[in-house]
Design an enzyme around this catalytic site. Structure first.
Site, PDB file in Angstrom:
ATOM      1  N   GLU A  47       0.865  -1.181   0.000  1.00 11.22           N
ATOM      2  CA  GLU A  47       0.000   0.000   0.000  1.00 11.22           C
ATOM      3  C   GLU A  47       0.902   1.231   0.000  1.00 11.22           C
ATOM      4  OE1 GLU A  47      -3.294   0.232  -0.441  1.00 11.22           O
ATOM      5  OE2 GLU A  47      -2.768   2.349  -0.444  1.00 11.22           O
ATOM      6  N   SER A  48       0.890   1.938  -1.135  1.00 10.75           N
ATOM      7  CA  SER A  48       1.843   3.046  -1.288  1.00 10.75           C
ATOM      8  C   SER A  48       1.642   4.158  -0.260  1.00 10.75           C
ATOM      9  CB  SER A  48       1.759   3.608  -2.707  1.00 10.75           C
ATOM     10  OG  SER A  48       0.435   3.934  -3.033  1.00 10.75           O
ATOM     11  N   CYS A  78       4.554  -2.445  -8.373  1.00 12.11           N
ATOM     12  CA  CYS A  78       3.207  -2.008  -7.991  1.00 12.11           C
ATOM     13  C   CYS A  78       3.224  -0.786  -7.057  1.00 12.11           C
ATOM     14  CB  CYS A  78       2.457  -3.199  -7.418  1.00 12.11           C
ATOM     15  SG  CYS A  78       0.687  -3.028  -7.579  1.00 12.11           S
ATOM     16  N   HIS A 168       3.288  -8.039 -10.337  1.00 13.68           N
ATOM     17  CA  HIS A 168       4.061  -8.670  -9.252  1.00 13.68           C
ATOM     18  C   HIS A 168       4.862  -9.888  -9.735  1.00 13.68           C
ATOM     19  CE1 HIS A 168       2.297  -6.610  -5.705  1.00 13.68           C
ATOM     20  NE2 HIS A 168       1.320  -6.377  -6.564  1.00 13.68           N
ATOM     21  N   GLU A 170       7.307 -11.221  -8.330  1.00 13.89           N
ATOM     22  CA  GLU A 170       7.732 -12.015  -7.158  1.00 13.89           C
ATOM     23  C   GLU A 170       6.686 -13.040  -6.738  1.00 13.89           C
ATOM     24  OE1 GLU A 170       6.397  -9.106  -7.027  1.00 13.89           O
ATOM     25  OE2 GLU A 170       5.232  -8.868  -5.186  1.00 13.89           O
TER      26      GLU A 170
HETATM   27  N1  GLN Z   1      -3.230  -0.208  -4.983  1.00 16.97           N
HETATM   28  C1  GLN Z   1      -2.029  -0.189  -4.194  1.00 16.97           C
HETATM   29  C2  GLN Z   1      -1.562   1.255  -3.936  1.00 16.97           C
HETATM   30  O1  GLN Z   1      -2.175   2.158  -4.407  1.00 16.97           O
HETATM   31  C3  GLN Z   1      -0.914  -0.956  -4.870  1.00 16.97           C
HETATM   32  C4  GLN Z   1      -1.307  -2.409  -4.901  1.00 16.97           C
HETATM   33  C5  GLN Z   1      -0.148  -3.348  -4.905  1.00 16.97           C
HETATM   34  O2  GLN Z   1       1.002  -3.004  -4.582  1.00 16.97           O
HETATM   35  N2  GLN Z   1      -0.455  -4.582  -5.181  1.00 16.97           N
HETATM   36  O3  GLN Z   1      -0.615   1.428  -3.245  1.00 16.97           O
END
Ligand code: GLN
Length: 194
Positions: A47-48, A78, A168, A170
């Site tokens: 989650e950024s 991501c 992803h 990984e």
């Molecule tokens: N939706 C997430 C974000 O906004 C990112 C999702 C992920 O890293 N799988 O940070």
């Protein structure tokens, strides 16, 4: 060679396993002083917003940004791509802002939030792309290399020392993108071919 994986939040263990599967050591980065021990860093998915806050709370944000601008190889997946992007649609601010791409967060909608597809990457004709509430790369600067495309849109890009992807790798069994990062980015930084 030692690779660090940012271990504040998100899917970092899986990256550590991928790097170790290539015979390279990988340490978890939780403090600014850990940045001194590594030759490249992975910014994992997760989650950024939380990661951005934690980077600041633990005083890693600025030292990390400086290191990346000075050439530290970075591999971002991501949420990591969101942290690097210098423009986020619908947001007047950005996080590290070292990568000249514009992204849109959670752009695939609820129904398509998570899906897997396959596209070519180097000599691999069916490289797995696992998307989980992924950001969409809506524009890139001219000097960016596109490594993987999905339906004509860039989903993995390289800009100098930075490799970033919306999906992803990984979470798959295929370590080719991690191998690309080690061989074509980190190793080149350590002993450049002239
Ligand atoms: N939706 C997430 C974000 O906004 C990112 C999702 C992920 O890293 N799988 O940070």
């Amino acid at each position: 060679m030692v690779i660090g994986v940012l271990a504040l939040q998100g899917a970092f263990i899986e990256h550590k396993k991928m790097i170790e599967s290539l015979g390279i050591s990988c340490i978890e980065v939780r403090q600014a002083k850990d940045l001194e021990k590594i030759d490249g860093i992975i910014l994992p998915g997760g989650e950024s917003t939380v990661q951005g806050l934690l980077l600041k709370k633990h005083n890693i944000f600025e030292p990390l940004q400086k290191k990346i601008m000075e050439g530290l190889p970075v591999f971002a997946t991501c949420a990591g791509l969101i942290l690097l992007a210098n423009e986020i649609e619908g947001d007047s601010s950005h996080y590290l802002g070292t990568l000249p791409v514009k992204i849109k967060r959670n752009a695939y909608g609820r129904q398509l939030g998570s899906f897997t597809t396959y596209q070519p990457f180097e000599d691999c004709s069916d490289f797995p792309l696992i998307f989980i509430r992924a950001p969409y790369i809506s524009s890139i600067s001219k000097d960016i290399d596109v490594l993987v495309e999905n339906k004509g849109n860039p989903v993995a890009v390289r800009y100098k020392n930075q490799v970033a992807m919306a999906f992803h790798p990984e979470l798959s069994e295929n370590n080719k993108l991690h191998q690309y990062f080690i061989e074509k980015v980190v190793a080149q930084t350590l002993s450049p071919i002239v």
